[in-house]
Write a protein that holds these residues in place. Structure first.
Motif, mmCIF file in Angstrom:
data_model
loop_
_atom_site.group_PDB
_atom_site.id
_atom_site.type_symbol
_atom_site.label_atom_id
_atom_site.label_comp_id
_atom_site.label_asym_id
_atom_site.label_seq_id
_atom_site.Cartn_x
_atom_site.Cartn_y
_atom_site.Cartn_z
ATOM 1 N N SER A 1 0.817 -1.216 0.000
ATOM 2 C CA SER A 1 0.000 0.000 0.000
ATOM 3 C C SER A 1 0.850 1.264 0.000
ATOM 4 N N GLY A 2 2.134 1.137 0.349
ATOM 5 C CA GLY A 2 3.020 2.291 0.434
ATOM 6 C C GLY A 2 2.920 3.045 1.740
ATOM 7 N N ASP A 3 2.070 2.578 2.676
ATOM 8 C CA ASP A 3 1.874 3.304 3.927
ATOM 9 C C ASP A 3 3.028 3.104 4.906
ATOM 10 N N LEU A 4 3.668 1.951 4.876
ATOM 11 C CA LEU A 4 4.745 1.640 5.819
ATOM 12 C C LEU A 4 6.056 1.504 5.064
ATOM 13 N N GLN A 5 7.090 2.137 5.606
ATOM 14 C CA GLN A 5 8.416 2.074 4.997
ATOM 15 C C GLN A 5 9.450 1.967 6.109
ATOM 16 N N ILE A 6 10.336 0.962 6.000
ATOM 17 C CA ILE A 6 11.408 0.764 6.969
ATOM 18 C C ILE A 6 12.694 0.518 6.194
ATOM 19 N N GLY A 7 13.773 1.183 6.589
ATOM 20 C CA GLY A 7 15.022 1.032 5.864
ATOM 21 C C GLY A 7 16.232 1.091 6.774
ATOM 22 N N ALA A 8 17.347 0.588 6.279
ATOM 23 C CA ALA A 8 18.618 0.613 6.999
ATOM 24 C C ALA A 8 19.712 1.064 6.039
ATOM 25 N N THR A 9 20.670 1.854 6.570
ATOM 26 C CA THR A 9 21.727 2.443 5.752
ATOM 27 C C THR A 9 23.072 2.238 6.416
ATOM 28 N N ALA A 10 24.092 1.972 5.619
ATOM 29 C CA ALA A 10 25.479 1.890 6.093
ATOM 30 C C ALA A 10 26.355 2.695 5.149
ATOM 31 N N VAL A 11 27.184 3.573 5.713
ATOM 32 C CA VAL A 11 28.091 4.408 4.919
ATOM 33 C C VAL A 11 29.464 4.371 5.581
ATOM 34 N N ASN A 12 30.461 3.872 4.861
ATOM 35 C CA ASN A 12 31.832 3.837 5.370
ATOM 36 C C ASN A 12 32.697 4.768 4.521
ATOM 37 N N THR A 13 33.306 5.764 5.172
ATOM 38 C CA THR A 13 34.142 6.746 4.490
ATOM 39 C C THR A 13 35.576 6.612 4.979
ATOM 40 N N ARG B 1 38.082 12.799 13.885
ATOM 41 C CA ARG B 1 39.524 12.656 13.792
ATOM 42 C C ARG B 1 39.844 11.268 13.242
ATOM 43 N N GLY B 2 40.982 11.164 12.576
ATOM 44 C CA GLY B 2 41.382 9.891 12.004
ATOM 45 C C GLY B 2 41.052 9.807 10.529
ATOM 46 N N ASP B 3 41.199 8.623 9.973
ATOM 47 C CA ASP B 3 41.041 8.457 8.526
ATOM 48 C C ASP B 3 39.819 7.647 8.139
ATOM 49 N N ARG B 4 38.915 7.369 9.096
ATOM 50 C CA ARG B 4 37.771 6.524 8.766
ATOM 51 C C ARG B 4 36.555 6.927 9.593
ATOM 52 N N ASN B 5 35.381 6.802 8.983
ATOM 53 C CA ASN B 5 34.125 7.014 9.707
ATOM 54 C C ASN B 5 33.086 6.046 9.162
ATOM 55 N N LEU B 6 32.563 5.200 10.027
ATOM 56 C CA LEU B 6 31.495 4.266 9.681
ATOM 57 C C LEU B 6 30.220 4.725 10.363
ATOM 58 N N ALA B 7 29.190 4.953 9.583
ATOM 59 C CA ALA B 7 27.909 5.404 10.118
ATOM 60 C C ALA B 7 26.827 4.404 9.736
ATOM 61 N N LEU B 8 26.021 4.004 10.717
ATOM 62 C CA LEU B 8 24.934 3.047 10.521
ATOM 63 C C LEU B 8 23.638 3.698 10.976
ATOM 64 N N GLY B 9 22.565 3.493 10.219
ATOM 65 C CA GLY B 9 21.311 4.117 10.594
ATOM 66 C C GLY B 9 20.098 3.338 10.134
ATOM 67 N N VAL B 10 18.964 3.623 10.758
ATOM 68 C CA VAL B 10 17.674 3.059 10.370
ATOM 69 C C VAL B 10 16.675 4.206 10.252
ATOM 70 N N HIS B 11 15.699 4.038 9.357
ATOM 71 C CA HIS B 11 14.682 5.068 9.193
ATOM 72 C C HIS B 11 13.323 4.416 8.987
ATOM 73 N N PHE C 1 28.703 13.144 17.013
ATOM 74 C CA PHE C 1 28.059 12.448 15.900
ATOM 75 C C PHE C 1 28.582 13.026 14.589
ATOM 76 N N HIS C 2 29.008 12.147 13.677
ATOM 77 C CA HIS C 2 29.662 12.606 12.454
ATOM 78 C C HIS C 2 29.005 11.988 11.231
ATOM 79 N N THR C 3 28.554 12.819 10.335
ATOM 80 C CA THR C 3 28.007 12.382 9.062
ATOM 81 C C THR C 3 28.516 13.338 7.993
ATOM 82 N N LEU C 4 29.191 12.813 6.982
ATOM 83 C CA LEU C 4 29.861 13.646 5.985
ATOM 84 C C LEU C 4 28.969 13.996 4.802
ATOM 85 N N TYR C 5 27.954 13.174 4.533
ATOM 86 C CA TYR C 5 27.066 13.429 3.397
ATOM 87 C C TYR C 5 25.612 13.579 3.841
ATOM 88 N N GLY C 6 25.408 13.817 5.118
ATOM 89 C CA GLY C 6 24.057 14.016 5.623
ATOM 90 C C GLY C 6 23.699 15.489 5.700
#
Length: 708
Positions: free
Chosen positions: A374-386, A405-415, A464-469
């Motif tokens: 029906s399109g009424d419910l939407q659940i998602g998960a995202t992982a971004v490693n930079t 700081r440092g050379d890496r950032n891993l961000a995990l999320g749900v929406h 909290f760090h997000t580079l493309y958010g």
């Protein structure tokens, strides 16, 4: 006290405003280009001094993409309809139910029979939607033949230059110490070449090359410079069975509420207090703008795993600008590092060239999403490693203590998002590798056919760090912020609308120019009246209170509240066929806590006429007067297609421009634009390498479009 502008000028502006009230209703024609200027006025509040970094190129690009490849009202999903930002959740639900109950729409006029679709809404969305009774991609045939036959196929050439000379473009010189003075290495000309061919839900192919003013046109493989300074290209195909999207080259990503991945049409707090609060998961989008840092370069693909589950994987590797430094301490954690990314995109001087492409960025990630039938419910998960090939190490300032700081950032999320009757619940929560959490949750509700509300709560931890958010917030980045936003829209009578919002925010840790935790608030009230189908009148008041350091000479500066209050009156009408008048009166007051107030205002009159079928002329005459730079004014201006102009007006003077659009034939269109700012009581304009001797700055712009 400096003298104010002459009274006759003020009377002239007021007379033009009152004279335009004789507007007569006009039937809505689909224009050769969408009226982005008016739509921008309706969506945004007035721009304030620290809000001028909004990516308007991306905004205009997205709107024009919708115009050239309009959303099909008979096949669009809920997310695609949300992405327009012009429809409420109730209107979207009513449209989807109407399609399910009666079948595909036969005409745009059928929208009038759907509950909630008033004439103003229909006129606003008309340039960006289409009613297709048959699927134009049902029998596709050969891809390359479709590309060759596509009508939405054009090449653009653009030229810009400031008329007056500036020292940055002068001959080589030396400073008082005998060292060579800094100079721009290239000419003052700005050049753009753009080609794009696209078809909705089928394909997009594009190429862009740009040289900014001061940059060189040079072929130097040793320094990785090949003609223009910036290149971008993409190739995207869509709807190939289970393969929903495949993007090669440059692309953008938009999922959830934009907390980890955000792009495209982002407005934030503005005059549209309801629909712009939420975001939509439009997924992978082609990138064709000229912002040199807000995109991915590589490949991305979205696959339909089942009818209700889609998965996206993406990878990107590109070089970005950064200032590299060598560690002075032999025991330092890093031998070579950067204190931060350079986001201006300029490579005009030896220093800027040294920072060009100094850092390699690799991004890998994925997204999975379930959407009910029906399109009424939407659940998602995202992982971004930079990951960067050299670490980030911010300057040793207290407000930078929790920065990445440092050379890496891993961000995990749900929406999630869920529609129940006239209520939409939505949100996204994410965690970065530092352990910091970010979350944004909200609701939209239609309390009655004439009353809508929105509520949004956000919390972005100091680490909290997000580079493309770019989720909803007061800051330009989603870090070190808490807030609660409440929006309201009421339509008390036909043609009348009142909208308002109140946003309370706090910053638990220090930030730039605020040496202690602080709080603030922002509110807006706009009253809109539509005298006819094509006329619009509104008055708006906005107040924003935010703390900044008052005395930077103290050992420990103390943040104090600063208040900016602004008033805006805007009138847009078409009194005659082929004639458009727009009047804008805008003023503001700025005051530090307990200090004196400063004031500024601008009065602008726009006229657009179409004396010939192939010729369209637009012009503006504006007066501005500000006490200081804190009360500087920003006003949208009409520009050539795919470009925008928002000049900074400070001091005293006049601002004028003339824009001509001429359709030479069905293939070739020419735009010419001349803009001039004349300052009073000034002997120079600008500073540094861009300083102009005199009290006037003039800019010219020309653009050609060839349709194949």
């Amino acid at each position: 006290m400096r003298p104010r502008l002459p009274l006759p000028h003020l009377l002239l502006m007021a007379g033009l405003l009152l004279g335009a009230t004789a507007a007569r209703a006009q039937e809505y024609p689909r224009p050769p280009v969408p009226d982005l200027d008016r739509l921008t006025q309706e969506l945004f509040a007035e721009i304030q001094s620290d809000e001028s970094s909004v990516a308007y190129e991306d905004l205009y690009e997205t709107l024009l993409l919708y115009y050239q490849t309009p959303v099909s009202l008979n096949t669009a999903t809920r997310d695609e309809l949300r992405s327009l930002l012009l429809l409420s959740e109730t209107q979207i639900t009513n449209l989807l139910e109407h399609r399910q109950r009666t079948g595909p729409l036969l005409s745009l006029y059928e929208l009038q029979s759907i509950e909630g679709f008033d004439l103003r809404t229909i006129y606003r969305i008309a340039p960006f939607v289409a009613v297709l009774t048959t699927d134009p991609n049902a029998a596709r045939g050969n891809l390359w033949q479709r590309i060759a036959r596509e009508e939405n196929n054009a090449l653009f050439l653009r030229y810009e230059r400031t008329v007056q000379g500036r020292p940055g473009y002068g001959p080589a010189d030396t400073t008082s110490t005998g060292r060579p003075a800094t100079r721009y290495l290239g000419s003052p000309d700005k050049l753009l070449l753009r080609y794009r061919v696209s078809r909705s839900r089928d394909f997009s192919l594009g190429f862009t090359a740009e040289k900014d003013a001061g940059e060189q046109l040079i072929w130097s493989p040793k320094t990785q410079r090949y003609g223009a300074d910036f290149y971008s290209a993409h190739f995207v195909v869509q709807e190939r069975g289970r393969l929903k999207t495949l993007a090669l080259g440059d692309y953008q990503l938009q999922f959830g509420q934009g907390l980890l991945l955000s792009s495209g049409f982002v407005v934030g707090k503005g005059a549209e207090t309801i629909t712009t609060v939420r975001r939509s998961s439009v997924g992978v989008r082609p990138y064709a703008s000229v912002l040199e840092n807000s995109f991915f370069r590589g490949a991305a693909a979205t696959v339909a795993v089942t009818p209700t589950v889609r998965a996206t994987v993406f990878g990107s590797r590109k070089r970005v600008d950064a200032s590299l430094q060598q560690a002075q301490d032999s025991l330092a954690e890093f031998r070579e590092f950067t204190s931060g990314l350079q986001l201006s995109g300029f490579h005009r001087t030896p220093t800027e060239l040294a920072n060009r492409n100094a850092l390699q960025e690799t991004v890998l990630g994925g997204h999975a999403q379930y959407t009910s039938l029906s399109g009424d419910l939407q659940i998602g998960a995202t992982a971004v490693n930079t990951q960067f090939d050299k670490p980030l190490q911010r300057r040793d300032e207290l407000y930078n203590q929790y920065e990445l700081r440092g050379d890496r950032n891993l961000a995990l999320g749900v929406h999630y998002s869920y529609v129940w009757r006239n209520l939409l619940l939505f949100g996204e929560t994410a965690r970065s590798s530092s352990g910091g959490l970010g979350t944004v949750n909200g609701l939209l509700a239609s309390l009655s056919p004439s009353v809508d509300i929105s509520v949004l709560q956000r919390h972005y931890a100091r680490n909290f760090h997000t580079l493309y958010g770019n989720a909803f917030g007061e800051n330009s980045r989603n870090i070190n912020e808490n807030g609660l936003y409440v929006g309201l829209k009421v339509r008390p009578a036909p043609r009348w609308e009142a909208s308002a919002y109140y946003d309370r925010f706090s910053f638990p840790w220090l930030r730039y120019q605020a040496s202690a935790p602080s709080t603030g608030h922002d509110w807006l009230l706009r009253l809109t009246f539509s005298p006819s189908k094509t006329s619009l009148l509104y008055v708006q008041i906005r107040q924003r209170t935010k703390s900044f350091d008052a005395d930077t000479l103290r050992a420990v500066p103390l943040p104090v509240p600063t208040q900016r209050r602004s008033l805006l009156l805007y009138y847009d009408t078409n009194p005659l066929p082929g004639l458009s008048l727009r009047t804008r009166v805008q003023g503001s007051r700025y005051r530090d806590d307990g200090g004196p107030s400063s004031h500024g205002y601008v009065l602008a009159q726009d006229v657009t006429v179409q004396p010939l079928r192939r010729l369209r002329l637009s012009a503006r005459y504006a007066l501005f007067d500000t006490d200081d730079y804190d009360t500087r004014q920003y006003v949208f201006e009409q520009d050539v297609l795919y470009a925008f102009s928002i000049p900074v007006l400070a001091g005293q003077g006049t601002r004028t421009y003339v824009l001509a659009q001429f359709d030479v034939n069905r293939h070739l269109t020419l735009w010419l634009r001349y803009a001039d700012t004349h300052y009073r009581h000034q002997d120079t304009v600008g500073s540094g390498l861009d300083e102009i001797q005199g009290n006037r700055r003039s800019d010219i712009k020309a653009q050609l479009r060839y349709r194949f």
